[in-house]
Design a protein around this motif. Structure first.
Motif: not given
Length: 68
Positions: A16-22, A30-36, A42-47
């Motif tokens: 998810g972090a790589i996806n958001n960086i590029v 998963l993180v990309n599908h959570l609307p909240f 990016l920070p959520a993926s790192i956590v």
């Protein structure tokens, strides 16, 4: 069991972090599908990756402790 969950979380977090960086295109991470978490992907993926790594370590240590 904790190790498996931890590995899945690490894969989801790092991917998810790589996806958001590029570019942050829609993906299966998963993180990309959570609307909240919109705007915090990016920070959520790192956590998620860090917590997953910790779970993997704890699970491995618990497994080794059961053997002794």
């Amino acid at each position: 069991m904790l190790e498996i969950l931890g590995i899945v979380m690490v894969v989801q977090g790092v991917g998810g972090a790589i996806n958001n960086i590029v570019g942050g295109k829609p993906s299966w991470f998963l993180v990309n599908h959570l609307p909240f978490l919109h705007g915090l992907e990016l920070p959520a993926s790192i956590v998620l990756a860090v917590v997953g790594g910790a779970l993997t370590i704890v699970g491995e240590r618990a497994r080794k402790a059961r053997r002794v």
